[in-house]
Design a protein around this motif. Structure first.
Motif, mmCIF file in Angstrom:
data_model
loop_
_atom_site.group_PDB
_atom_site.id
_atom_site.type_symbol
_atom_site.label_atom_id
_atom_site.label_comp_id
_atom_site.label_asym_id
_atom_site.label_seq_id
_atom_site.Cartn_x
_atom_site.Cartn_y
_atom_site.Cartn_z
ATOM 1 N N HIS A 27 0.841 -1.209 0.000
ATOM 2 C CA HIS A 27 0.000 0.000 0.000
ATOM 3 C C HIS A 27 0.869 1.249 0.000
ATOM 4 O O HIS A 27 0.640 2.185 -0.764
ATOM 5 N N LEU A 28 1.869 1.268 0.873
ATOM 6 C CA LEU A 28 2.748 2.429 0.988
ATOM 7 C C LEU A 28 3.565 2.652 -0.286
ATOM 8 O O LEU A 28 3.707 3.783 -0.752
ATOM 9 N N GLU A 31 1.670 4.096 -3.227
ATOM 10 C CA GLU A 31 1.500 5.535 -3.044
ATOM 11 C C GLU A 31 2.807 6.304 -3.265
ATOM 12 O O GLU A 31 2.828 7.331 -3.928
ATOM 13 N N GLN A 32 3.925 5.802 -2.711
ATOM 14 C CA GLN A 32 5.185 6.546 -2.707
ATOM 15 C C GLN A 32 6.161 6.126 -3.800
ATOM 16 O O GLN A 32 7.098 6.866 -4.084
ATOM 17 N N LYS A 33 6.030 4.935 -4.334
ATOM 18 C CA LYS A 33 6.910 4.351 -5.357
ATOM 19 C C LYS A 33 8.280 3.924 -4.829
ATOM 20 O O LYS A 33 8.852 2.977 -5.323
ATOM 21 N N GLN A 97 -3.432 -4.481 -7.072
ATOM 22 C CA GLN A 97 -4.113 -3.377 -6.383
ATOM 23 C C GLN A 97 -5.547 -3.762 -6.045
ATOM 24 O O GLN A 97 -6.042 -3.417 -4.971
ATOM 25 N N PRO A 116 -2.847 4.481 2.621
ATOM 26 C CA PRO A 116 -3.154 5.339 1.458
ATOM 27 C C PRO A 116 -4.247 4.723 0.604
ATOM 28 O O PRO A 116 -4.523 3.570 0.625
#
Length: 116
Positions: A27-28, A31-33, A97, A116
């Protein structure tokens, strides 16, 4: 890079998703790549408060190095540079996802609100 989950064995992906830590990591990263071990440890400790009574930064760091990151590397969704302690999302499966969205519904409500 978007790919289909058919390129990776479904059973392996589902096995990886059995750990709430690995689900949180994904998940993180979606969102952050990219992130570092230190940043990830802090975020996982924050998410784990109230869910895992025995959570410690040292325990999470050890778990990341020896369990969770190797499994995510094995299914081809992240690249982990252990020298620089950098983690990068390299494969993005739309189906992954979808699976994460489904599992998020089953997470602890406090964790759900922070993901996120």
């Amino acid at each position: 890079m978007t790919n289909t989950i058919k390129d990776t064995e479904l059973d392996n992906v589902l096995r990886v998703l059995t750990s709430h830590y690995r689900r949180w990591i994904l998940h993180l990263l979606i969102e952050q790549k990219a992130t570092t071990i230190d940043e990830l440890v802090i975020e996982l400790c924050t998410l784990g408060e109230g869910v895992d009574e025995d959570i410690t930064e040292g325990g999470i760091s050890t778990r990341l190095h020896h369990v969770d990151l190797p499994k995510l590397v094995d299914i081809g969704v992240i690249n982990y540079d252990s020298e620089r302690e950098k983690i990068v999302l390299i494969e993005y499966h739309e189906e992954l996802q979808d699976l994460l969205a489904t599992t998020k519904k089953w997470e602890d409500p406090v964790v759900q609100s922070q993901l996120p």
